[in-house]
Scaffold this active site. Sequence first.
Site, mmCIF file in Angstrom:
data_model
loop_
_atom_site.group_PDB
_atom_site.id
_atom_site.type_symbol
_atom_site.label_atom_id
_atom_site.label_comp_id
_atom_site.label_asym_id
_atom_site.label_seq_id
_atom_site.Cartn_x
_atom_site.Cartn_y
_atom_site.Cartn_z
ATOM 1 N N ASN A 189 0.748 10.810 8.285
ATOM 2 C CA ASN A 189 -1.208 10.092 9.169
ATOM 3 C C ASN A 189 -1.957 11.344 9.505
ATOM 4 O OD1 ASN A 189 -0.682 7.874 9.989
ATOM 5 N ND2 ASN A 189 0.816 7.904 10.720
ATOM 6 N N THR A 208 -3.119 -2.984 7.021
ATOM 7 C CA THR A 208 -2.007 -2.959 7.857
ATOM 8 C C THR A 208 -1.189 -3.983 6.823
ATOM 9 O OG1 THR A 208 -2.514 -2.207 9.414
ATOM 10 C CG2 THR A 208 -0.832 -3.443 9.336
ATOM 11 N N GLU A 235 5.716 4.076 9.432
ATOM 12 C CA GLU A 235 5.362 5.634 9.164
ATOM 13 C C GLU A 235 6.832 6.373 9.636
ATOM 14 O OE1 GLU A 235 1.701 5.609 9.642
ATOM 15 O OE2 GLU A 235 1.243 4.722 7.496
ATOM 16 N N LYS A 269 4.175 -6.946 4.214
ATOM 17 C CA LYS A 269 3.775 -5.676 3.654
ATOM 18 C C LYS A 269 3.119 -4.729 4.476
ATOM 19 C CE LYS A 269 0.299 -4.250 2.960
ATOM 20 N NZ LYS A 269 -0.894 -2.801 4.182
ATOM 21 N N SER A 277 -4.386 15.312 2.023
ATOM 22 C CA SER A 277 -3.569 16.603 1.092
ATOM 23 C C SER A 277 -3.148 16.334 -0.127
ATOM 24 C CB SER A 277 -3.468 18.073 1.974
ATOM 25 O OG SER A 277 -2.408 17.578 2.609
ATOM 26 N N THR A 330 1.033 -1.364 0.009
ATOM 27 C CA THR A 330 0.302 -0.340 -0.336
ATOM 28 C C THR A 330 0.898 1.395 -0.246
ATOM 29 O OG1 THR A 330 -0.284 -0.115 2.209
ATOM 30 C CG2 THR A 330 -2.437 -1.234 0.672
#
Lengths: 409, 409
Positions: A404, A197, A280, A186, A409, A160
Amino acid sequence: MAVGPASFPDMPAIEGLRLGTARAGIKTAGRRDLVVIEVPQGAAVAGSFTRNAFCAAPVTVAREHLAECTLKGAAPRYLVINTGNANAGTGETGLRDARATCAELAGLAGVEPSSVLPFSTGVIGETLPMDRLLGGLPEALRSLDQGAAGWTAAGEGILTTDTRPKGASVTVELGDETVTLNGISKGSGMIKPNMATMLAFVATDAAIAPGQLEALLREAVDRSFNCITVDGDTSTNDACMLIATGRGARVDDEHRLAVFRDALQALMIELAQAIVRDGEGASKFVSLQVDGAMTRQEALDVAFTVAHSPLVKTALAASDANWGRILAAVGRAPVADFDVERVVIDLGEVRLVEGGGRAPGYTEAAGSEVMAREEIPIRIDLGRGEASATVWTTDLTRDYVAINADYRS
Amino acid sequence: MAVGPASFPDMPAIEGLRLGTARAGIKTAGRRDLVVIEVPQGAAVAGSFTRNAFCAAPVTVAREHLAECTLKGAAPRYLVINTGNANAGTGETGLRDARATCAELAGLAGVEPSSVLPFSTGVIGETLPMDRLLGGLPEALRSLDQGAAGWTAAGEGILTTDTRPKGASVTVELGDETVTLNGISKGSGMIKPNMATMLAFVATDAAIAPGQLEALLREAVDRSFNCITVDGDTSTNDACMLIATGRGARVDDEHRLAVFRDALQALMIELAQAIVRDGEGASKFVSLQVDGAMTRQEALDVAFTVAHSPLVKTALAASDANWGRILAAVGRAPVADFDVERVVIDLGEVRLVEGGGRAPGYTEAAGSEVMAREEIPIRIDLGRGEASATVWTTDLTRDYVAINADYRS
């Protein structure tokens, strides 16, 4: 941002096990987003699924179909995985879509629908674009390949927002035979920005009885995927599957079992750590080893309390050896009758804490030197027992919040 | 950054209870950093302290001295609070320093050392600058004042990295008498950047038996300070003290007890919420109400799982009505036999989730309108019982990471 070098191995073939992919345009046109894994007849398949009560529709259906196969004394023949959409929080429609995906693939491949297990990852709460998904299945079947190219494409096709594919392969000698284990995974948060996830698919040519395979998987998951955390959030779609084709060496005595178990755990730890390294916004890879606990659960409780502390994680991001924050996190872990005087905390080779406070001789310069590294080992000895556990985590950076908070945007 | 307007009330005097402050230069020259609270004879004092196993030296000594007073059938006469240094993780030296502080103040005021309770907040792991601290005590005693000026100065003198002082005052009528409750608090993360967190001091002129005071404090703490979270980290120094001077109306029947209990809870909730509103980097104030639980503990477990989810907190920062993240957090809360089909989630007046997925009729525009507000109410109904709980929290912003990662630079 990710920690350490990226590498995806050239996987050796596991005879009879083939992987195919398609670009179905599920969320983004042109990207590989549909994967089919073909399992040869006579294999054994074990699965481990999310414990989140809000589990996604494909998890429900995969569990059902796996149970039906077990009742019939057979194993699933196909796994079908889509990315771009988690099919989670989609109610009855989601279940219908997951079942329809299995039925379509079963029809094309000439097997029973219950021989197909579905997996999804991606955005939560939107229904699957079934036309595009079903439309991609023939391409995925046409491209089935048991060689390295099949594994590489599948490793890509399940991602993802991961920044890189994650694969690992090991071979071990059992008597005069060689057994291969390949795996792909992944994930880059325990749950992604609205994404679901962690998925992992591991296959071997070893011959292992289904019950034993199940036990081996459960143990290896407990030592690998259940010991990593990026942000403490468990997803609705997590799954880890283990396929043994049975065409290679038999794992049928204690010695062989021990060798195979070690290889499986090493492989799954590598796949799990790859998720943390791609966490992340991660700029650090942190090993948290807790020793001297009364039970493994107690060691895990302390390790996760520290691993989830936003204050410890922000200190790691700042390369600040803030032992006060580690100590405070250890102190609030759910451990009964805790004697803090016996706790010892080491940062790499530097002793941070002993006797209830800063270790004598500790200097901030020594602590900062370890904290500046990309890979940071923290060892906490509780001094009250013999049990241990290790968990792996990342730091908490501005980039984590940016990823996150701003992903739309 | 803080949520909502700052205001510190003009506190009415509580006869006999005086507050004094000094600028002792403990960490920063020129700032008010030492507070003494003088408790009149005949008062009752109750305390609630951190459960962190690594509790700070002043917490240990305050607990000891409070127990000694209770054994003698008396109450403490002085509370002494320093900011700038938590005296935590300081081992034997820390205990000696906390005791020496009590002894010095006791000598100056002509009371027993065990009549003095010490409190510290600030950096963990550094020993107190005893010369400066003890040197400030005479000034603090000289400035003792029972009027609004004393309360205002004390409210300032206990702060660490708070962006504003926190105070609340209420009066209630008991028969034909008026009872006053005043309180001050400090804290802006559950633990600060290397700082030790939450302190609160509440005083009333009511006359309440010590055992009853203890019970009232415990209940009010459970409904206020134990229901807030900024980052889930519990400090080594947390304490909340409740002083009843006994010179005013007696709380001695069921009706009076109910009125007083409500007033105390309202006051302490206001003081606790002020800490959340001043949370590190906070841009939102979030009320998480969980209804329909089997027990209050279950409701709290669900509320805190959601309140601690970094993914929910970053979505809040982004004003994104990401119901998938809330749903996933509810789903991983430690609740047995959870039927997700019965869960209803409302964001303000907008229904987000029902029947295991997105509520019919929900629109992103409606969700975004609520999320754009500074104060966000989220209500989760589990549909399985009658118990409820509410917790208050903040969002997770880039500023939180900046404050906690960069505080040394």
